[in-house]
Design an enzyme around this catalytic site. Structure first.
Site, PDB file in Angstrom:
ATOM      1  CG  ASP A  95      -2.276   0.688   0.943  1.00  0.00           C
ATOM      2  OD1 ASP A  95      -2.312   1.901   1.165  1.00  0.00           O
ATOM      3  OD2 ASP A  95      -3.261   0.055   0.502  1.00  0.00           O
ATOM      4  CG  ASP A  96       0.329   6.053   0.944  1.00  0.00           C
ATOM      5  OD1 ASP A  96       1.298   6.337   0.227  1.00  0.00           O
ATOM      6  OD2 ASP A  96      -0.423   6.902   1.470  1.00  0.00           O
ATOM      7  NE  ARG A 152      -4.506  10.340   3.806  1.00  0.00           N
ATOM      8  CZ  ARG A 152      -3.993   9.200   3.413  1.00  0.00           C
ATOM      9  NH1 ARG A 152      -3.846   8.926   2.149  1.00  0.00           N
ATOM     10  NH2 ARG A 152      -3.636   8.286   4.279  1.00  0.00           N
ATOM     11  CG  ASP A 198      -6.681   5.670  -2.002  1.00  0.00           C
ATOM     12  OD1 ASP A 198      -7.842   6.116  -2.020  1.00  0.00           O
ATOM     13  OD2 ASP A 198      -6.127   5.265  -0.965  1.00  0.00           O
ATOM     14  CG  ASN A 209      -6.950   9.038   0.001  1.00  0.00           C
ATOM     15  OD1 ASN A 209      -7.898   8.439   0.498  1.00  0.00           O
ATOM     16  ND2 ASN A 209      -5.812   8.455  -0.286  1.00  0.00           N
ATOM     17  CB  CYS A 228      -9.313   2.707  -3.111  1.00  0.00           C
ATOM     18  SG  CYS A 228      -9.178   3.266  -1.411  1.00  0.00           S
ATOM     19  N   GLY A 287     -11.527   4.667   0.816  1.00  0.00           N
ATOM     20  CA  GLY A 287     -12.566   3.658   0.992  1.00  0.00           C
ATOM     21  C   GLY A 287     -13.565   3.832  -0.126  1.00  0.00           C
ATOM     22  CG  ASP A 335     -10.118   3.924   4.510  1.00  0.00           C
ATOM     23  OD1 ASP A 335      -9.852   3.044   3.671  1.00  0.00           O
ATOM     24  OD2 ASP A 335      -9.575   5.040   4.505  1.00  0.00           O
TER      25      ASP A 335
HETATM   26  C1  GLA Z   1      -6.814   5.611   1.887  1.00  0.00           C
HETATM   27  C2  GLA Z   1      -7.273   4.201   1.596  1.00  0.00           C
HETATM   28  C3  GLA Z   1      -6.594   3.240   2.529  1.00  0.00           C
HETATM   29  C4  GLA Z   1      -5.093   3.347   2.365  1.00  0.00           C
HETATM   30  C5  GLA Z   1      -4.664   4.784   2.581  1.00  0.00           C
HETATM   31  C6  GLA Z   1      -3.208   4.971   2.231  1.00  0.00           C
HETATM   32  O1  GLA Z   1      -7.261   6.054   3.124  1.00  0.00           O
HETATM   33  O2  GLA Z   1      -8.658   4.117   1.705  1.00  0.00           O
HETATM   34  O3  GLA Z   1      -7.003   1.926   2.270  1.00  0.00           O
HETATM   35  O4  GLA Z   1      -4.730   2.916   1.096  1.00  0.00           O
HETATM   36  O5  GLA Z   1      -5.401   5.700   1.797  1.00  0.00           O
HETATM   37  O6  GLA Z   1      -2.795   6.268   2.386  1.00  0.00           O
END
Ligand code: GLA
Length: 767
Positions: free
Chosen positions: A360-361, A437, A472, A474, A514, A517, A536
């Site tokens: 992931d991130d 964010r 993603d 965000n 995504c 979430g 999430d």
């Molecule tokens: C969002 C996604 C999470 C994760 C974070 C990473 O919040 O919904 O699942 O990937 O970013 O920064």
């Protein structure tokens, strides 16, 4: 199937019939939309009648019956010609705002490719009705797509300027539908971060209702999916209509119940910050809206949309294909990882039976927190010294697929990209753009930015030989430059262009959607992504209702659900890993916790969960989904009916003393067949019983003492036994009885100890 009979058009799907007419004032009207009608019948008795003129009407034509546009169930409406309900099309321009589109011709074609938008695949006929306003030199095409096998009908419009003067579109909906008011209730879905898909049911009063989004995406605030149901319509019985949009941007849904007993439904692009100018010869095409009807309650309605998503929406290469069980390191490590940690997690994941490893991130730029590096997709060497390719090779060697997280639409101010191209970020001319964010949004209306995104993604996907990406998104959009009068819309078209390019360059790449979430899980996105991260929120109880309500619109095969650590990071509520699995298994299964911290008992539990999931994967991803009770009922039951088997997930809300007798509502079994039933075996944590444990132990055990901890981490107690044979007809009766719940007295094989928010999975196998 689409048939043309005199001046009527009949569109039939497996579950519905739509009858359109162009006989009244050469306008397009909906004469009937509902339960499927028999073929080749006389449709006269369902047609609207216009014998008398309503008082104070503004009459469109004096010849023939005096009919006002206010009186007819129009499939589109423009203002200033006597229709005083909410219009679906508003055009202003050099020639004015009065547009009187009349029927000119029609054709029935094979489903055409949409211009700039994702097009559903599979066979479908399309009815194109051409209307014209000669004086205004304008044409309007109404398109109806008949997804016969799915039970879904699509609707969109194309507006064309044939004259020299400029036309300015202020509003152009994808769909307008007028139904007789039969006491409908509006079921809509609102939400927010980690709290998506709350269901709201409200009577439709004589008012105009409007909801939608203008964050730049479809959002979790108000879903574009909504339902009109009759009051008595339940999950299993009764009539309802469902609507959705194949679009990922700002949208507007309007429902107006007027004093003549007509309910007008309008859905399409939001009118906020949307204006489109059409010069001579130019046209504008709307996104496609879809609608379905069910006489079999909300489940029946969901089945139409599930078939549609599985067969027509998700990328063809992934349609009806099994989805891998994944491990994602996010809640396990957040940004704190290096290659060593990732490899040890990958090894453990493989041992437990996982098939796909997702990093992931935090793998790029110098990203140690969410403050930096978005836009710079070069590997973070400090964490991954052997580069992505090195890591990818090691993970592949373990026999796992490998995937990465991206946030391609975002840019951090602390990034090489921002230093080189501050103009790539969305901003107005007079303010510093707001952060969300700690990041800004890339301006996807700029072709140079799109090329940059495509290029970065292609490079990483190719070099790291990825099998999967998580895309993603965000934050919401702010500070747009409104000199582009349809910026929000153009942003989404830009996004679709990028997605189209990535999809065709890597047709076998599994793409997961995504947006923090579930803030952008819509039909537009699912046209490129065969699954989406639902929320999430991985707390099983919260999550169970999010999944259930999302299930009314989308099938489990697109819902990625993870078993996370016992203590929810979102709510700090503690639930067992088995309970988390019992919820997560309805859909695409994943794990998201630190696997190196697992107790021996947890490892065993996860192994067993994965084995169970693999054995019943087809049923859990593609079975027929039934929701029986939800959240509000203090328990939720979902059944996945597969081929010769069914799996039911039961989730309890708050437990209460003196439990009542409980039955499991189920459906769809063969009456004459016999089934083996069982509960998926699970262990109980002895710590759950506190000092009560002393009632059954020969020696005294301290409530939080060492001994109980050892038993808790290594052995656990067996939960209830529940297995045997049962006739399909009993299961279908909906009265299949479960053991009593723990109610403060007695413990044994026939007592279900679930506690607050506990869950179980039941299996039924045909003999
Ligand atoms: C969002 C996604 C999470 C994760 C974070 C990473 O919040 O919904 O699942 O990937 O970013 O920064």
């Amino acid at each position: 199937m689409i048939k043309h009979v005199d001046d009527l058009f009949v569109l039939s799907t497996i579950s519905s019939t739509l009858v359109l007419s162009v006989r009244t004032l050469k306008k397009v009207t909906t004469e009937y939309f509902g339960k499927r009608l028999s073929d080749d019948i006389d449709l006269t008795p369902i047609l609207h009648t216009y014998g008398a003129t309503r008082g104070r009407s503004t009459i469109l034509e004096k010849e023939g019956p005096n009919i006002s546009l206010n009186d007819i169930p129009s499939d589109f409406s423009t203002p200033l010609l006597g229709d005083y309900n909410n219009p679906s099309i508003i055009i202003d321009g050099d020639k004015g705002a009065v547009y009187d589109f009349r029927f000119l011709s029609f054709e029935i074609i094979e489903h055409r490719k949409k211009n700039g938008y994702p097009t559903p695949h599979g066979k479908a006929q399309e009815l194109v009705i051409l209307l014209q306003d000669e004086a205004m030199e304008a044409e309007l095409e109404l398109h109806y797509v008949c997804y016969e096998e799915a039970g879904v009908i699509g609707r969109y419009a194309i507006l064309r300027n044939k004259g020299k003067e400029e036309m300015r579109i202020k509003k152009i909906a994808s769909l307008q539908l007028v139904l007789d008011d039969r006491g409908y209730e509006l079921v809509s879905f609102n939400g927010n971060w980690a709290g998506e898909w709350n269901k709201d049911v409200a009577p439709i009063h004589k008012l105009r209702y409007s909801f939608g989004s203008f964050t730049g995406s479809s959002t979790d605030y108000n879903q574009p999916f909504f339902i009109l149901k009759k009051k008595e319509c339940s999950y299993l019985n009764g009539e309802c209509y469902g609507f959705n949009l194949i679009y990922s941007g700002n949208h507007l849904e309007e429902i107006e119940n007027n004093s003549y007993g007509e309910v007008r439904i309008i859905t399409g692009i939001s009118t906020l910050f949307f204006e489109k100018s059409l010069k001579e010869g130019e046209e504008f095409e709307t996104p496609e809206a879809v609608m379905a009807f069910s006489k079999d309650g909300l489940n029946g309605l969901a089945h139409n949309f599930h078939r549609f998503v599985n067969n027509n929406i998700v990328p063809e290469n992934f349609a009806l294909k099994p989805r891998p069980i994944l491990y994602n390191n996010w809640e396990g490590t957040y940004f704190k990882f290096d290659e060593g940690k990732i490899m040890s997690l990958a090894k453990k994941a493989k041992e437990l039976g996982v098939e796909l490893f997702v990093l992931d991130d935090g793998w790029f730029g110098h990203r140690d927190s969410d403050n930096s590096s978005l836009g710079d997709y070069s590997v973070y060497k400090k964490k991954l010294p052997h580069g992505l390719n090195g890591l990818s090779k090691r993970i592949h060697k373990l026999g796992l697929q490998f995937g990465l997280w991206f946030e391609p639409e975002a840019i951090s101010e602390d990034s090489e990209l921002f230093k080189a191209h501050p103009e790539y970020a969305i901003k107005d001319r007079f303010h510093k753009p707001l952060e969300g964010r700690n990041q800004l949004v890339l301006d996807l209306t700029n072709p140079e930015v799109r090329a940059y995104v495509i290029n970065s993604l292609k490079t990483v996907i190719g070099e790291a030989e990825l099998d999967y990406i998580k895309w993603d998104y965000n934050r919401c959009i702010s500070n747009i430059d409104t000199r582009d009068t349809s910026f929000f819309h153009n942003y989404i078209l830009g996004l679709y262009e990028i997605l189209e390019e990535i999809k065709s360059a890597f047709p076998n790449l599994l793409m997961e959607n995504c947006a923090s979430g579930g803030a952008r899980n819509d039909l537009g996105m699912f046209s490129y992504f065969c699954q989406g991260w639902v929320s999430d929120d991985t707390d099983s109880f919260q999550r169970s209702s999010i999944q259930a309500n999302m299930g009314l619109a989308y099938p489990p095969s697109v819902m990625d659900n993870h078993v996370s650590g016992k203590t929810s990071h979102q709510l700090l509520r503690k639930t067992s890993l088995d309970t988390k699995f019992d919820v997560a298994c309805i859909g695409v299964l994943g794990y998201e916790l630190n696997l190196n911290d697992l107790d021996p008992i947890d490892e065993k539990a996860i192994k067993a969960q994965i084995e169970f999931y693999k054995e019943h994967r087809e049923t859990l991803q593609y079975g027929t989904w039934y929701l029986f009770e939800s959240y509000e009922d203090n328990r939720q039951v979902i059944e996945m009916l597969g081929k010769d088997e069914a799996v039911a997930s039961y989730v309890l809300g708050i437990s209460r003393p003196n439990p009542k007798q409980e039955v499991l509502p189920l459906t769809g079994f063969e009456d004459e067949a016999t089934y083996d039933y069982s509960v998926r075996p699970t262990k109980l944590d002895p710590k759950r019983f506190g000092s009560l444990i002393n009632m059954v132990t020969p020696i005294h055990i301290k409530e939080e003492g060492k001994l109980v901890n050892i038993v808790s981490r290594r052995f656990g107690l067996d939960a209830e036994k529940f297995q045997g044979e049962v006739s399909g007809s009993i299961l279908n009766s909906g009265l299949f009885r479960l053991h009593l719940l723990w109610g403060g007295t007695g413990f044994g094989e026939e007592v279900r100890v679930l506690g607050d928010f506990g869950a179980r999975t039941y299996l039924f196998k045909k003999k």
